[in-house]
Design an enzyme around this catalytic site. Structure first.
Site, short mmCIF file in Angstrom:
data_model
loop_
_atom_site.label_atom_id
_atom_site.label_comp_id
_atom_site.label_asym_id
_atom_site.label_seq_id
_atom_site.Cartn_x
_atom_site.Cartn_y
_atom_site.Cartn_z
CG LEU A 1 -2.01 -0.75 1.54
CD1 LEU A 1 -2.50 -0.48 2.96
CD2 LEU A 1 -3.09 -0.36 0.55
CG HIS A 2 2.77 3.16 -2.91
ND1 HIS A 2 2.44 2.00 -3.56
CD2 HIS A 2 2.99 4.08 -3.87
CE1 HIS A 2 2.49 2.20 -4.85
NE2 HIS A 2 2.82 3.45 -5.08
NE ARG A 3 -1.14 3.70 -6.88
CZ ARG A 3 -0.20 3.95 -7.77
NH1 ARG A 3 0.25 5.17 -7.95
NH2 ARG A 3 0.30 2.98 -8.50
CG ASP B 1 -1.87 1.17 -3.03
OD1 ASP B 1 -0.73 0.73 -3.21
OD2 ASP B 1 -2.15 1.99 -2.13
NE ARG C 1 3.03 8.80 -0.80
CZ ARG C 1 2.72 10.11 -0.91
NH1 ARG C 1 1.88 10.66 -0.08
NH2 ARG C 1 3.25 10.85 -1.85
#
Ligand code: UD1
Length: 370
Positions: free
Chosen positions: A209-211, A288, A244
């Site tokens: 996950l990083h969006r 994502d 992030r």
């Protein structure tokens, strides 16, 4: 005399795409010589260095060292640094190759065309049709200035034609990310990462996950962690955490909760081999990322994409991907199908054959070669 081509890499997914291109260019076809420019958008060793080492990417010829910042700052710093490079480099550049959709992609494309240096975009034409995604803006703008549009799946050709791109610019070449996957799958399988993390093949869900849309706001990230807690009742959950995402988990007080769950395994960002090895043995992947949707399809691993759109629709129509949309409860529904062996299987996809980079270099040699 050789034609010097600047090949740009900035962020983690770029490294996986430039590696096969650099390898193919090293054969000297058409008198092309690659000059590698690392913008420094990703700079932590586990986001950058390890990829260079495992993928056999040579040391960059030029390092812009831009680092992180707002979109404006980061894009501007790459633009400034790259313009300076092009203006002073000897020998001068015969063309610039940019890959993917990150801020470095757009900034270098823009810097080059303004100086009259032609640009080739690898992974052209992909569209999510969601302009709140920074990557979508980067894709549309890069494609509008590139002279050569190298396309990885049929939707790319369709989108570019609809936007009025001249036919002679559009070249279907296939998928360079899958070139890397094929070249490195045996190294990935040799890593032993599954056992090292105390897991069993097909006994876990891999999560990435990083969006910004998933990790930057507390309600969404909390709902996602809660969903993963429900997944963890059936499968171990392995979660290599992007910087992030780590910052957000910490900020929202969710990091300890995830770390303390005995069914969760949080790790630092992993190298390319380790990450591919984990994907290859997973029961399913929740992600994502754009690239992982493609890698999961190539390996026929069920992929649930935690977004409302995908710019890679072939992974849904012909591959193992399902776009979940807003309703996270769909994850459990589809996971039920996967665990019961009722989930769809991926088909072989045209141009995902390990030879995309060769085809790209063939075109570059024709158009820009000497
Ligand atoms: C970028 C790309 C995204 C791609 C992703 C892969 C853009 C707009 N986004 O997102 O398309 O899918 O890379 O990872 O270009 N940071 C570190 N170390 C690093 C790099 C970043 O700690 O080596 C932290 C910094 O706090 C930074 C944040 O991560 O502010 C985000 O990095 P950034 O490059 O802005 O975007 P990504 O989220 O990585």
């Amino acid at each position: 005399m050789s034609a010097v081509i600047d090949v740009v890499a900035g962020a983690r997914p770029n490294f996986v795409k430039v590696a096969p291109l650099l390898k193919a260019m090293a054969r000297g076809t058409g008198g092309l010589r690659a000059r590698l420019v690392h913008t420094g958008q990703h700079y932590d060793p586990e986001m950058s260095e390890v990829f260079f080492r495992q993928l056999g990417i040579p040391r960059p010829d030029v390092e812009l060292g831009v680092g992180s910042g707002t979109h404006g700052e980061q894009t501007a710093r790459v633009l400034l640094g790259f313009e300076r490079h092009l203006a002073t480099a000897a020998p001068s550049s015969s063309g610039v190759v940019v890959v993917g959709d990150v801020n470095s992609t757009l900034a270098c494309a823009l810097g080059a065309v303004k100086l009259g240096v032609p640009v080739a975009h690898v992974e052209a034409g992909l569209r999510s049709f969601d302009r709140t995604m920074p990557e979508e803006i980067n894709r549309v703008l890069t494609d509008s200035v590139a002279e050569l549009l190298f396309v990885s799946e049929p939707s790319g050709e369709f989108n570019l034609r609809r936007e009025g791109a001249p036919e002679e610019r559009i070249r279907f070449v296939g998928n360079v990310m899958i070139d890397s996957l094929r070249q490195h799958l045996s190294a990935a399988r040799a890593t032993d990462i599954v056992r090292e993390l105390g897991l069993e093949a097909r006994g876990y869900a891999l999560v990435t996950l990083h969006r910004p849309s998933n990790v930057d706001e507390e309600p969404r990230l909390t709902a996602t962690i809660e969903m993963l807690e429900r997944v963890a009742r059936a499968l171990r959950v392995v979660f290599p955490v992007h910087p992030r995402t780590r910052q957000s988990l910490q900020r929202f007080g969710l990091l300890g909760r995830a770390q303390d769950n005995p069914a969760f395994r949080l790790t630092e960002p992993l190298g390319y081999w380790e990450s591919l090895g984990l994907l290859d043995s997973a029961r399913l992947v929740l992600t994502d990322s754009g690239g992982i949707q493609e890698e999961a399809t190539a390996l026929n691993i069920p992929c649930l994409t935690l977004r409302t759109t995908t710019e890679r629709p072939i992974t849904v129509t012909d591959g193992s991907n399902t776009v979940i949309g807003h309703e996270l409860s769909r994850v459990e529904e589809i996971m039920g199908e996967i665990l019961a062996g009722r989930y769809k299987k991926a088909r072989a996809i045209d141009g995902w054959d390990g030879k995309a980079a060769e085809r790209i270099v063939g075109v570059l040699a024709d158009v820009w070669g000497r």
